[in-house]
Design an enzyme around this catalytic site. Structure first.
Site, PDB file in Angstrom:
ATOM      1  N   LEU A 130      -7.038   6.389   0.047  1.00  0.00           N
ATOM      2  CA  LEU A 130      -7.987   5.320  -0.251  1.00  0.00           C
ATOM      3  C   LEU A 130      -8.844   5.673  -1.456  1.00  0.00           C
ATOM      4  O   LEU A 130      -9.053   6.847  -1.766  1.00  0.00           O
ATOM      5  CB  LEU A 130      -8.847   5.039   0.984  1.00  0.00           C
ATOM      6  N   ALA A 137      -4.696  -2.486  -5.047  1.00  0.00           N
ATOM      7  CA  ALA A 137      -5.700  -1.840  -5.893  1.00  0.00           C
ATOM      8  C   ALA A 137      -5.296  -1.890  -7.369  1.00  0.00           C
ATOM      9  O   ALA A 137      -6.124  -2.164  -8.228  1.00  0.00           O
ATOM     10  CB  ALA A 137      -5.927  -0.398  -5.442  1.00  0.00           C
ATOM     11  N   TYR A 187      -9.566   3.762 -16.750  1.00  0.00           N
ATOM     12  CA  TYR A 187      -9.620   4.389 -15.419  1.00  0.00           C
ATOM     13  C   TYR A 187     -11.043   4.924 -15.175  1.00  0.00           C
ATOM     14  O   TYR A 187     -11.522   4.963 -14.038  1.00  0.00           O
ATOM     15  CB  TYR A 187      -8.554   5.478 -15.277  1.00  0.00           C
ATOM     16  N   ILE A 204       1.895   2.304  -9.616  1.00  0.00           N
ATOM     17  CA  ILE A 204       2.708   1.464  -8.739  1.00  0.00           C
ATOM     18  C   ILE A 204       1.927   0.177  -8.530  1.00  0.00           C
ATOM     19  O   ILE A 204       0.710   0.222  -8.373  1.00  0.00           O
ATOM     20  CB  ILE A 204       2.911   2.128  -7.349  1.00  0.00           C
ATOM     21  N   SER A 223       0.829  -1.209   0.000  1.00  0.00           N
ATOM     22  CA  SER A 223       0.000   0.000   0.000  1.00  0.00           C
ATOM     23  C   SER A 223       0.859   1.254   0.000  1.00  0.00           C
ATOM     24  O   SER A 223       1.872   1.334   0.707  1.00  0.00           O
ATOM     25  CB  SER A 223      -0.890   0.038   1.245  1.00  0.00           C
ATOM     26  N   LYS A 256     -11.279  11.242  -9.190  1.00  0.00           N
ATOM     27  CA  LYS A 256     -10.018  11.954  -8.898  1.00  0.00           C
ATOM     28  C   LYS A 256     -10.122  13.425  -9.287  1.00  0.00           C
ATOM     29  O   LYS A 256      -9.533  14.292  -8.619  1.00  0.00           O
ATOM     30  CB  LYS A 256      -8.838  11.295  -9.619  1.00  0.00           C
ATOM     31  N   THR A 303       0.182  -2.221  -6.525  1.00  0.00           N
ATOM     32  CA  THR A 303      -0.383  -2.368  -5.179  1.00  0.00           C
ATOM     33  C   THR A 303      -1.574  -3.300  -5.288  1.00  0.00           C
ATOM     34  O   THR A 303      -1.915  -3.747  -6.385  1.00  0.00           O
ATOM     35  CB  THR A 303      -0.876  -1.011  -4.634  1.00  0.00           C
TER      36      THR A 303
HETATM   37  P1  NAD Z   1      -4.360  -0.162  -1.737  1.00  0.00           P
HETATM   38  O1  NAD Z   1      -5.344  -1.180  -2.179  1.00  0.00           O
HETATM   39  O2  NAD Z   1      -3.202  -0.616  -0.977  1.00  0.00           O
HETATM   40  O3  NAD Z   1      -5.085   0.996  -0.917  1.00  0.00           O
HETATM   41  C1  NAD Z   1      -6.440   1.334  -1.099  1.00  0.00           C
HETATM   42  C2  NAD Z   1      -7.032   1.431   0.282  1.00  0.00           C
HETATM   43  O4  NAD Z   1      -8.379   1.906   0.236  1.00  0.00           O
HETATM   44  C3  NAD Z   1      -7.080   0.070   1.006  1.00  0.00           C
HETATM   45  O5  NAD Z   1      -6.341   0.166   2.205  1.00  0.00           O
HETATM   46  C4  NAD Z   1      -8.540  -0.125   1.281  1.00  0.00           C
HETATM   47  O6  NAD Z   1      -8.792  -0.756   2.509  1.00  0.00           O
HETATM   48  C5  NAD Z   1      -9.029   1.323   1.333  1.00  0.00           C
HETATM   49  N1  NAD Z   1     -10.474   1.463   1.210  1.00  0.00           N
HETATM   50  C6  NAD Z   1     -11.273   1.084   0.181  1.00  0.00           C
HETATM   51  N2  NAD Z   1     -12.556   1.340   0.484  1.00  0.00           N
HETATM   52  C7  NAD Z   1     -12.561   1.919   1.721  1.00  0.00           C
HETATM   53  C8  NAD Z   1     -13.587   2.397   2.587  1.00  0.00           C
HETATM   54  N3  NAD Z   1     -14.892   2.331   2.270  1.00  0.00           N
HETATM   55  N4  NAD Z   1     -13.227   2.936   3.785  1.00  0.00           N
HETATM   56  C9  NAD Z   1     -11.937   2.970   4.147  1.00  0.00           C
HETATM   57  N5  NAD Z   1     -10.927   2.526   3.384  1.00  0.00           N
HETATM   58  C10 NAD Z   1     -11.247   2.004   2.193  1.00  0.00           C
HETATM   59  O7  NAD Z   1      -3.919   0.607  -3.079  1.00  0.00           O
HETATM   60  P2  NAD Z   1      -3.039   1.926  -3.308  1.00  0.00           P
HETATM   61  O8  NAD Z   1      -2.628   1.834  -4.729  1.00  0.00           O
HETATM   62  O9  NAD Z   1      -2.013   2.072  -2.252  1.00  0.00           O
HETATM   63  O10 NAD Z   1      -4.112   3.103  -3.223  1.00  0.00           O
HETATM   64  C11 NAD Z   1      -4.007   4.180  -2.306  1.00  0.00           C
HETATM   65  C12 NAD Z   1      -4.350   5.506  -2.983  1.00  0.00           C
HETATM   66  O11 NAD Z   1      -3.358   5.799  -3.959  1.00  0.00           O
HETATM   67  C13 NAD Z   1      -5.684   5.535  -3.714  1.00  0.00           C
HETATM   68  O12 NAD Z   1      -6.296   6.813  -3.530  1.00  0.00           O
HETATM   69  C14 NAD Z   1      -5.268   5.387  -5.166  1.00  0.00           C
HETATM   70  O13 NAD Z   1      -6.217   5.947  -6.035  1.00  0.00           O
HETATM   71  C15 NAD Z   1      -3.991   6.185  -5.140  1.00  0.00           C
HETATM   72  N6  NAD Z   1      -3.086   5.981  -6.281  1.00  0.00           N
HETATM   73  C16 NAD Z   1      -2.624   4.729  -6.577  1.00  0.00           C
HETATM   74  C17 NAD Z   1      -1.748   4.549  -7.653  1.00  0.00           C
HETATM   75  C18 NAD Z   1      -1.236   3.179  -8.018  1.00  0.00           C
HETATM   76  O14 NAD Z   1      -0.791   2.994  -9.162  1.00  0.00           O
HETATM   77  N7  NAD Z   1      -1.245   2.215  -7.138  1.00  0.00           N
HETATM   78  C19 NAD Z   1      -1.349   5.664  -8.402  1.00  0.00           C
HETATM   79  C20 NAD Z   1      -1.832   6.928  -8.067  1.00  0.00           C
HETATM   80  C21 NAD Z   1      -2.700   7.073  -6.989  1.00  0.00           C
HETATM   81  O1  0WE Z   2      -6.539   4.670  -8.249  1.00  0.00           O
HETATM   82  C1  0WE Z   2      -6.088   3.626  -8.694  1.00  0.00           C
HETATM   83  C2  0WE Z   2      -6.810   2.319  -8.440  1.00  0.00           C
HETATM   84  C3  0WE Z   2      -8.082   2.494  -7.699  1.00  0.00           C
HETATM   85  C4  0WE Z   2      -8.990   1.287  -7.636  1.00  0.00           C
HETATM   86  C5  0WE Z   2      -8.604  -0.017  -7.913  1.00  0.00           C
HETATM   87  C6  0WE Z   2      -9.520  -1.050  -7.819  1.00  0.00           C
HETATM   88  C7  0WE Z   2      -9.198  -2.474  -8.168  1.00  0.00           C
HETATM   89  C8  0WE Z   2     -10.082  -3.480  -7.457  1.00  0.00           C
HETATM   90  C9  0WE Z   2     -10.286   1.535  -7.270  1.00  0.00           C
HETATM   91  N1  0WE Z   2     -11.195   0.545  -7.173  1.00  0.00           N
HETATM   92  C10 0WE Z   2     -10.836  -0.736  -7.425  1.00  0.00           C
HETATM   93  N2  0WE Z   2     -11.790  -1.707  -7.313  1.00  0.00           N
HETATM   94  C11 0WE Z   2     -11.501  -3.053  -7.384  1.00  0.00           C
HETATM   95  O2  0WE Z   2     -12.404  -3.901  -7.329  1.00  0.00           O
HETATM   96  N3  0WE Z   2      -4.933   3.672  -9.443  1.00  0.00           N
HETATM   97  C12 0WE Z   2      -4.360   4.948  -9.776  1.00  0.00           C
HETATM   98  C13 0WE Z   2      -4.292   2.459  -9.996  1.00  0.00           C
HETATM   99  C14 0WE Z   2      -4.838   2.267 -11.369  1.00  0.00           C
HETATM  100  O3  0WE Z   2      -6.073   1.758 -11.562  1.00  0.00           O
HETATM  101  C15 0WE Z   2      -6.307   1.768 -12.924  1.00  0.00           C
HETATM  102  C16 0WE Z   2      -5.210   2.298 -13.580  1.00  0.00           C
HETATM  103  C17 0WE Z   2      -4.262   2.636 -12.588  1.00  0.00           C
HETATM  104  C18 0WE Z   2      -2.939   3.264 -12.774  1.00  0.00           C
HETATM  105  C19 0WE Z   2      -7.435   1.342 -13.631  1.00  0.00           C
HETATM  106  C20 0WE Z   2      -7.435   1.428 -15.023  1.00  0.00           C
HETATM  107  C21 0WE Z   2      -6.352   1.961 -15.683  1.00  0.00           C
HETATM  108  C22 0WE Z   2      -5.230   2.399 -14.984  1.00  0.00           C
END
Ligand code: NAD
Ligand code: 0WE
Length: 258
Positions: free
Chosen positions: A95, A198, A158, A194, A19, A165, A196
């Site tokens: 989140l 999600a 997305y 990255i 995460s 967002k 993760t």
């Molecule tokens: P992650 O799955 O580790 O984190 C997502 C978190 O959201 C989880 O801990 C989950 O428990 C929490 N969550 C979902 N529904 C919830 C609810 N109802 N109440 C409380 N918590 C809830 O994935 P991540 O990639 O670390 O995502 C964290 C943030 O970073 C998100 O906002 C995501 O959009 C953002 N982000 C991710 C990426 C990427 O590529 N991974 C890039 C840019 C931004």
């Molecule tokens: O914000 C995100 C991911 C957020 C996310 C991911 C999931 C997967 C599992 C939100 N909801 C869910 N629901 C699920 O059931 N990112 C920035 C990572 C991400 O997600 C994408 C991306 C990238 C980058 C989705 C489509 C295209 C690119």
């Protein structure tokens, strides 16, 4: 020097050791902050145990369930902060959620319920958490959220998360404007892709990562640690004049046109 000694920080969004919130919590801890951690509770208590074991080395003073869809859990979280700490300096919002079927295929097929869910969890939650944090940030504070380029430009699949967002980034500006007089700063980090929990659930994430490695100025993706270091900067006095901003931590990818 980046010093968060004596600062009290609430970190949301840790699900596992990949995460982004985990990368942030580690950096805040390393800078001396006192941590409160929230997790998304599930029926079997599996998430509670998993996250508790993970964060144990950071010695959090608070460890609380907080589903942002439930106002009672938000109230209970901030009541516990008031009782334990009496004030709050830092809030990390990390989140997001949309239904998986809404992250593939035609954006125009997004259902009303799917749209509401994605915007409620991924964007509105920053408003409700900031509102609950406001009365506790009596000595000013810093609120940091995580966003993605898909909120500003079209990224295939997305979809509804992009709309969420976009709303989140505008929340940052309205909140920064309102809370600024109280010396509470509000900023967003726009992270590059990255792997993760999600993002790994997304088909094609590996292709996206390879694309970033090919075209981003730094020719690589960013790490949770790099996002964590920028978050620590935004939470610290080093960024005291910065509010209402979206800071890209994406190896420079967003500047490229081709
Ligand atoms: P992650 O799955 O580790 O984190 C997502 C978190 O959201 C989880 O801990 C989950 O428990 C929490 N969550 C979902 N529904 C919830 C609810 N109802 N109440 C409380 N918590 C809830 O994935 P991540 O990639 O670390 O995502 C964290 C943030 O970073 C998100 O906002 C995501 O959009 C953002 N982000 C991710 C990426 C990427 O590529 N991974 C890039 C840019 C931004
Ligand atoms: O914000 C995100 C991911 C957020 C996310 C991911 C999931 C997967 C599992 C939100 N909801 C869910 N629901 C699920 O059931 N990112 C920035 C990572 C991400 O997600 C994408 C991306 C990238 C980058 C989705 C489509 C295209 C690119």
């Amino acid at each position: 020097m980046l010093d968060l000694t004596g600062k009290r920080a609430l970190v949301t969004g840790i699900a596992n050791n990949r995460s982004i919130a985990w990368g942030i919590a580690q950096q805040l801890h390393a800078a001396g902050a006192d941590l409160g951690i929230t997790y998304l509770p599930d029926d079997k208590g599996k998430m509670e145990k998993k996250v508790k074991d993970l964060v144990e080395p950071l010695n959090p003073s608070l460890f609380l369930p907080c589903n942002v869809q439930d106002d009672a859990q938000i109230t209970a979280t901030f009541d516990a902060i008031r009782d334990q700490w009496g004030k709050l300096d830092i809030l990390v919002h990390c989140l997001a959620f949309a239904n998986r079927e809404d992250l593939i295929g035609d954006f125009s097929a997004t259902s009303r319920a799917g749209f509401q869910l994605a915007l409620e969890i991924s964007a509105y939650s920053l408003v409700s958490l900031a509102n609950a944090a406001k009365p506790l940030m009596t000595e000013g504070g810093s609120i940091v959220t995580l966003t993605y380029l898909g909120g500003v430009r079209v990224v295939p699949n997305y979809n509804v998360m992009g709309i969420a967002k976009a709303a989140l980034e505008m929340n940052v500006r309205y909140l920064a404007s309102e809370l600024g007089p109280q010396q509470i700063r509000v900023n967003g980090i726009s992270a590059g892709p990255i792997r993760t929990l999600a993002s790994s659930a997304i088909g094609g994430i590996l292709d996206m990562i390879h694309h970033v490695e090919d075209v981003a100025p730094l020719r690589r993706t960013v790490t949770q640690e790099e996002v964590g270091k920028t978050a620590a900067f935004l939470c610290s006095d080093l960024s005291s004049g910065v509010t209402g901003q979206i800071l890209y931590v994406d190896s420079g990818y967003n500047i490229m046109g081709m």
